[in-house]
Scaffold this active site. Structure first.
Site, short mmCIF file in Angstrom:
data_model
loop_
_atom_site.label_atom_id
_atom_site.label_comp_id
_atom_site.label_asym_id
_atom_site.label_seq_id
_atom_site.Cartn_x
_atom_site.Cartn_y
_atom_site.Cartn_z
CB THR A 185 32.40 33.34 42.85
OG1 THR A 185 30.99 33.54 43.04
CG2 THR A 185 32.66 33.23 41.37
CD GLU A 330 34.47 34.74 38.78
OE1 GLU A 330 35.57 34.53 39.34
OE2 GLU A 330 33.54 35.38 39.30
CE LYS A 440 36.50 59.06 43.66
NZ LYS A 440 35.45 59.01 42.66
CD1 TRP A 445 40.51 56.82 41.76
CD2 TRP A 445 39.41 55.73 43.36
NE1 TRP A 445 39.19 56.74 41.38
CE2 TRP A 445 38.50 56.08 42.34
CE3 TRP A 445 38.93 55.03 44.48
CZ2 TRP A 445 37.14 55.74 42.40
CZ3 TRP A 445 37.59 54.70 44.53
CH2 TRP A 445 36.71 55.06 43.50
P1 AMP Z 1 38.80 33.97 43.98
O1 AMP Z 1 37.88 33.84 42.85
O2 AMP Z 1 38.19 33.67 45.31
O3 AMP Z 1 40.05 33.18 43.77
O4 AMP Z 1 39.23 35.50 44.09
C1 AMP Z 1 39.81 36.17 43.01
C2 AMP Z 1 40.31 37.53 43.43
O5 AMP Z 1 41.39 37.40 44.35
C3 AMP Z 1 40.88 38.34 42.30
O6 AMP Z 1 39.87 38.97 41.53
C4 AMP Z 1 41.75 39.34 43.06
O7 AMP Z 1 41.00 40.41 43.58
C5 AMP Z 1 42.27 38.52 44.19
N1 AMP Z 1 43.62 38.04 43.87
C6 AMP Z 1 43.99 36.87 43.34
N2 AMP Z 1 45.33 36.79 43.19
C7 AMP Z 1 45.83 37.96 43.62
C8 AMP Z 1 47.15 38.52 43.72
N3 AMP Z 1 48.23 37.85 43.38
N4 AMP Z 1 47.25 39.79 44.20
C9 AMP Z 1 46.17 40.48 44.59
N5 AMP Z 1 44.92 40.01 44.54
C10 AMP Z 1 44.75 38.77 44.06
#
Ligand code: AMP
Length: 541
Positions: A185, A330, A440, A445
């Protein structure tokens, strides 16, 4: 009573076998690190994967050993990851944009025995090598190169290994629950954590992302994964391309708009995938080049919220349908994708556009819910308004991070995503924020994503982030950090006025700060934590 049908383990090797047998002459086009183009096909990708599998065995590697790659999307990388996972080893794709300390941490945490790398990353390898004592072999993804040999005397050359080894290799029949690949991650806080996928989870995810209501992939597609193979396996697309027999166009290091426009036009790309910052660059470059991106039928946007203005531009100016998708490391990553249902056909164009803007609904195989608190189990209503902590469950969702003894799940078996969202009756998901990015103000929010979408909808704004700044009275108030579009003279007041009829008065940001650049994470998302550190106190003085 058991049924009487064959059992075959779901294995990644069967994808490359299928592609070679039934789509052998389908092209794989690859931009190399030196800018040259290699044209190969699934037959040759499969043969070289087998040669490399023999080479890795020859180096003494066994099933379950971790083999890392630090590479762009190119044909050698594609061959390598089929070789590694197909032969039962674990393909650990490393994000080269991580800080060196994080890189060292993950190579050691994963216990990688081999690292394959592209030339771009030679300085990186030189820097971390002394700190990764478990790595026994470095393999340079290319032909003999004197600079590389001088920098790493013991290095092996990929092209030589391919030339020396036979393409006769029987993929082993292993347990479908065996580990196949590993991604860490992005880890904005603390050390990165490893998500270890299985062959089974990968194959089921591959079926799901290919479906018409997901990415709608087929053998007629020419696919350009701009999203890197080190970012959640390029969202699984190299697996799906082999499953459906699509042509692949691998962009190598050229992720700038102009390079992408050229690839799309030259190779008639029909579907491309990437994060919003990539599309921002592409749209600017297409306009400058006067390209209409004629072949591009759809683009998939994920990783961050798709700004509505961007979706409208793709549709209106390029006749390209944007599919908004959500997922995370994940979750393999696909958790939802946006395709309309039959009932939406009767909606007005404006209302249909509204549905298209959400992050979409889950494919069969995963389930979503929202709860009243992080890691909570009390489910909230699916009314399209109520927001809560987004949780997910399914065949390709993590249950435990690599090397951790405790479960990553809630007490009733769901994975809490850290995202805040609403769901409607049909499962359409609308993300309002990461829980840590919410603003906030006086106990209420405010969604930073909503404010960003509005700011980026202004034609004179190229990119914008909304952050929470400390406030003496309201605790936190929104501040916009924005990059102006080229030649724009927009003022702070003009941008603030633009919010007036779009959000409630108390949600209008307190301030706009114009900057030349916004820091991005290794996967191209705005690094709001850094912006909060830099600008979090601007309302206090
Ligand atoms: P990663 O594991 O680096 O791919 O990051 C995942 C995170 O990216 C998710 O938990 C979201 O917060 C954000 N994310 C992924 N796709 C989207 C989307 N279409 N719109 C908004 N946030 C997104």
């Amino acid at each position: 009573m058991l049924g009487n049908m064959m059992f075959q383990p779901l294995l990644i090797s069967s994808l490359i076998e299928h592609a070679a047998r039934y789509h052998g002459d389908t092209p794989v086009i690859s931009k190399n690190t030196d800018g040259t183009i290699t044209k190969t096909d699934w037959t040759h990708i499969s043969e070289n994967a087998k040669r490399l599998a023999n080479a890795l065995r020859g180096l003494g590697l066994n099933s379950a050993d971790r083999v890392a790659t630090i590479a762009w999307n190119n044909h050698r990388h594609l061959e390598a990851w089929y070789a590694i996972s197909g032969s039962g080893m674990v393909c650990h794709t490393i994000n080269p944009r991580l800080f060196p300390e994080q890189l060292i941490f993950i190579i050691n945490d994963a216990q990688d025995r081999v690292v394959l790398f592209d030339k771009t990353f030679l300085p990186l390898i030189k820097g971390v090598k002394a700190h990764t004592p478990n790595v026994e072999h470095f393999i340079y993804l290319g032909a003999f190169d004197q600079d590389v040999a001088d920098a790493i005397p013991e290095v092996k050359f990929y092209d030589a290994l391919i030339a020396e080894n036979s393409a006769d290799f029987d993929w082993p029949e292993i347990d479908e629950l065996s580990a196949s690949s590993l991604c860490y991650t992005s880890g904005t806080t603390g050390n990165p954590k490893g998500a270890l996928y299985t062959h089974r989870s990968t194959i089921l995810h591959t079926y799901a992302i290919s479906l018409p209501d997901s990415l709608n992939l087929s053998s007629r597609d020419i696919m350009l994964p701009v999203v890197p193979m080190f970012h959640v396996n390029a969202w699984g697309t190299p697996y799906a391309a082999a499953m459906v027999g699509a042509t692949m166009v691998l962009p190598g290091p050229g992720l700038d708009g102009a390079s992408l426009v050229q690839l799309i036009d030259e190779f008639k790309v029909t579907v491309a995938l990437g994060v919003p910052t990539i599309w921002q660059g592409l749209l600017t470059a297409a306009k400058q080049a006067g390209s209409k991106l004629d072949s591009l039928k759809r683009n998939i946007v994920g990783g961050s919220a798709c700004p509505p203005a961007m979706m409208a531009t793709f549709k209106n100016d390029y006749d390209c349908e944007t599919i908004h998708a959500w997922g995370m490391t994940e979750t393999s990553p696909l958790g939802s994708s946006n395709q309309l249902k039959a009932k939406h056909a009767t909606l007005s164009e404006q209302d249909r556009f509204k549905v298209r803007l959400s992050q979409g609904r889950p494919p069969f195989g995963v389930n979503l819910r929202i709860t009243d608190q992080e890691n909570g189990t009390h489910e909230l209503e699916r009314d399209g308004h109520t927001t809560g902590n987004l949780q997910i469950k399914g065949h390709w969702i993590i249950n435990q991070y690599l090397g951790k003894s405790s479960s990553a799940l809630t007490s009733d078996g769901w994975f809490d995503t850290g995202d805040i969202a609403s769901l409607d009756q049909d499962g359409y998901l609308t993300l309002s924020d990461r829980s840590k990015d919410l603003i906030k103000s006086g106990g209420e929010w405010i969604s930073s994503v909503e404010l960003e979408n509005i700011a980026m909808g202004h034609p004179q704004i190229a990119m914008a982030a909304a952050i929470a700044a400390h406030h003496p009275k309201w605790d936190e108030r929104p501040v916009i950090i924005a990059i102006k579009a080229p030649d724009s003279e927009i003022t702070e007041q003009a941008l603030l006025d633009y919010f007036a009829d779009k959000v409630a008065k108390w949600q209008i940001p307190d301030k706009v700060i114009f900057v030349d650049s916004i820091p991005l994470t290794g996967t191209g998302k705005m690094l709001k934590r850094d912006l909060r550190e830099q600008f979090g106190n601007v309302l206090l003085s």
